[in-house]
Design a protein around this motif. Structure first.
Motif, PDB file in Angstrom:
ATOM      1  N   THR A   9       1.233   1.818   0.166  1.00 41.70           N
ATOM      2  CA  THR A   9       2.286   1.720  -0.847  1.00 41.70           C
ATOM      3  C   THR A   9       2.043   2.726  -1.963  1.00 41.70           C
ATOM      4  O   THR A   9       2.962   3.408  -2.406  1.00 41.70           O
ATOM      5  CB  THR A   9       2.345   0.284  -1.425  1.00 41.70           C
ATOM      6  N   ALA A  13       4.408   5.850  -2.882  1.00 43.84           N
ATOM      7  CA  ALA A  13       4.966   5.968  -4.233  1.00 43.84           C
ATOM      8  C   ALA A  13       4.641   7.321  -4.841  1.00 43.84           C
ATOM      9  O   ALA A  13       5.497   7.954  -5.472  1.00 43.84           O
ATOM     10  CB  ALA A  13       4.434   4.841  -5.121  1.00 43.84           C
ATOM     11  N   ASP A  17       7.290  10.203  -5.946  1.00 42.61           N
ATOM     12  CA  ASP A  17       7.278  10.807  -7.281  1.00 42.61           C
ATOM     13  C   ASP A  17       7.227  12.333  -7.201  1.00 42.61           C
ATOM     14  O   ASP A  17       7.989  13.030  -7.873  1.00 42.61           O
ATOM     15  CB  ASP A  17       6.090  10.298  -8.105  1.00 42.61           C
ATOM     16  N   ARG A  64      -0.647  -0.661  -9.129  1.00 42.10           N
ATOM     17  CA  ARG A  64       0.676  -1.310  -9.101  1.00 42.10           C
ATOM     18  C   ARG A  64       1.745  -0.206  -9.086  1.00 42.10           C
ATOM     19  O   ARG A  64       2.472  -0.030 -10.055  1.00 42.10           O
ATOM     20  CB  ARG A  64       0.852  -2.205 -10.331  1.00 42.10           C
ATOM     21  N   LEU A  66       4.625   0.312  -7.923  1.00 46.04           N
ATOM     22  CA  LEU A  66       6.058   0.044  -8.028  1.00 46.04           C
ATOM     23  C   LEU A  66       6.447  -0.591  -9.354  1.00 46.04           C
ATOM     24  O   LEU A  66       7.638  -0.784  -9.611  1.00 46.04           O
ATOM     25  CB  LEU A  66       6.512  -0.863  -6.873  1.00 46.04           C
ATOM     26  N   GLY A  72       5.243   2.780 -14.392  1.00 46.25           N
ATOM     27  CA  GLY A  72       6.475   3.560 -14.239  1.00 46.25           C
ATOM     28  C   GLY A  72       6.902   4.337 -15.471  1.00 46.25           C
ATOM     29  O   GLY A  72       7.069   5.563 -15.430  1.00 46.25           O
ATOM     30  N   TRP A 113      13.926   4.886  -9.094  1.00 45.95           N
ATOM     31  CA  TRP A 113      13.606   4.510  -7.711  1.00 45.95           C
ATOM     32  C   TRP A 113      12.747   3.257  -7.680  1.00 45.95           C
ATOM     33  O   TRP A 113      12.866   2.460  -6.750  1.00 45.95           O
ATOM     34  CB  TRP A 113      12.994   5.665  -6.927  1.00 45.95           C
ATOM     35  N   ARG A 114      11.913   3.068  -8.703  1.00 40.41           N
ATOM     36  CA  ARG A 114      11.097   1.853  -8.765  1.00 40.41           C
ATOM     37  C   ARG A 114      11.983   0.626  -9.010  1.00 40.41           C
ATOM     38  O   ARG A 114      11.725  -0.446  -8.459  1.00 40.41           O
ATOM     39  CB  ARG A 114      10.041   1.985  -9.856  1.00 40.41           C
ATOM     40  N   ALA A 117      13.341  -0.141  -5.636  1.00 42.70           N
ATOM     41  CA  ALA A 117      12.363  -0.553  -4.629  1.00 42.70           C
ATOM     42  C   ALA A 117      11.693  -1.882  -4.928  1.00 42.70           C
ATOM     43  O   ALA A 117      11.345  -2.620  -4.004  1.00 42.70           O
ATOM     44  CB  ALA A 117      11.282   0.524  -4.478  1.00 42.70           C
ATOM     45  N   LEU A 118      11.494  -2.206  -6.189  1.00 46.68           N
ATOM     46  CA  LEU A 118      10.716  -3.384  -6.553  1.00 46.68           C
ATOM     47  C   LEU A 118      11.257  -4.690  -5.967  1.00 46.68           C
ATOM     48  O   LEU A 118      10.486  -5.469  -5.400  1.00 46.68           O
ATOM     49  CB  LEU A 118      10.574  -3.477  -8.073  1.00 46.68           C
ATOM     50  N   ALA A 121      10.243  -4.861  -2.339  1.00 51.07           N
ATOM     51  CA  ALA A 121       8.806  -5.100  -2.163  1.00 51.07           C
ATOM     52  C   ALA A 121       8.461  -6.546  -2.469  1.00 51.07           C
ATOM     53  O   ALA A 121       7.657  -7.157  -1.758  1.00 51.07           O
ATOM     54  CB  ALA A 121       8.020  -4.159  -3.071  1.00 51.07           C
ATOM     55  N   ARG A 122       9.071  -7.095  -3.508  1.00 49.99           N
ATOM     56  CA  ARG A 122       8.811  -8.506  -3.834  1.00 49.99           C
ATOM     57  C   ARG A 122       9.281  -9.417  -2.711  1.00 49.99           C
ATOM     58  O   ARG A 122       8.603 -10.375  -2.361  1.00 49.99           O
ATOM     59  CB  ARG A 122       9.511  -8.876  -5.147  1.00 49.99           C
TER      60      ARG A 122
END
Length: 139
Positions: A9, A13, A17, A64, A66, A72, A113-114, A117-118, A121-122
């Motif tokens: 991950t 990420a 970026d 972390r 994401l 971020g 994008w985070r 995506a978050l 992912a959760r």
């Protein structure tokens, strides 16, 4: 479905970026009619990549990758601020309008994008946790 390993991950990420910072540079150079020679692209890109890497290191973003608030937002701000400072030190142009555009575009890219995506992912983590719980109950 096998759980995603944390290092994968983080690597994904970081690659995203880097790709988005590169896209920012390519679009910017094209919109200003600058040649897309490898040398020109690298000259414009490297200050922002240094800022990005420093942002990742300072925030320990791989822990972390994401997360929005940390790392971020700081990664985004360091990419812009250090990129502009390095550009200035290297004798490259830095205009207020360029700073504003870079801040907005890189913010949308690196934080945006985070944000997208978050939730995925959760959800993936909660599905994996539910499977583990079901397997434990079944034993």
């Amino acid at each position: 479905m096998e759980p995603v390993k944390p290092w994968r991950t983080a690597l994904a990420a970081f690659v995203i970026d880097v790709a988005l910072v590169t896209l920012f540079v390519l679009v910017g150079r094209r919109s200003h009619g600058e040649a897309n020679s490898a040398g020109g692209i690298v000259e414009t890109l490297w200050p922002f990549l240094v800022g990005l890497v420093v942002g990742w290191l300072v925030t320990w973003a791989w822990r972390r990758p994401l997360a929005i608030v940390w790392p971020g937002i700081p990664v985004w701000l360091m990419t812009v601020a250090l990129g502009m400072l390095i550009r200035t030190s290297a004798g490259q142009g830095v205009e207020p309008s360029f700073i504003a555009v870079a801040a907005v575009v890189l913010g949308v890219f690196l934080v945006g994008w985070r944000l997208i995506a978050l939730p995925f992912a959760r959800r993936r983590r909660s599905v994996a946790a539910a499977r583990v719980a079901v397997e434990r109950v079944g034993r």
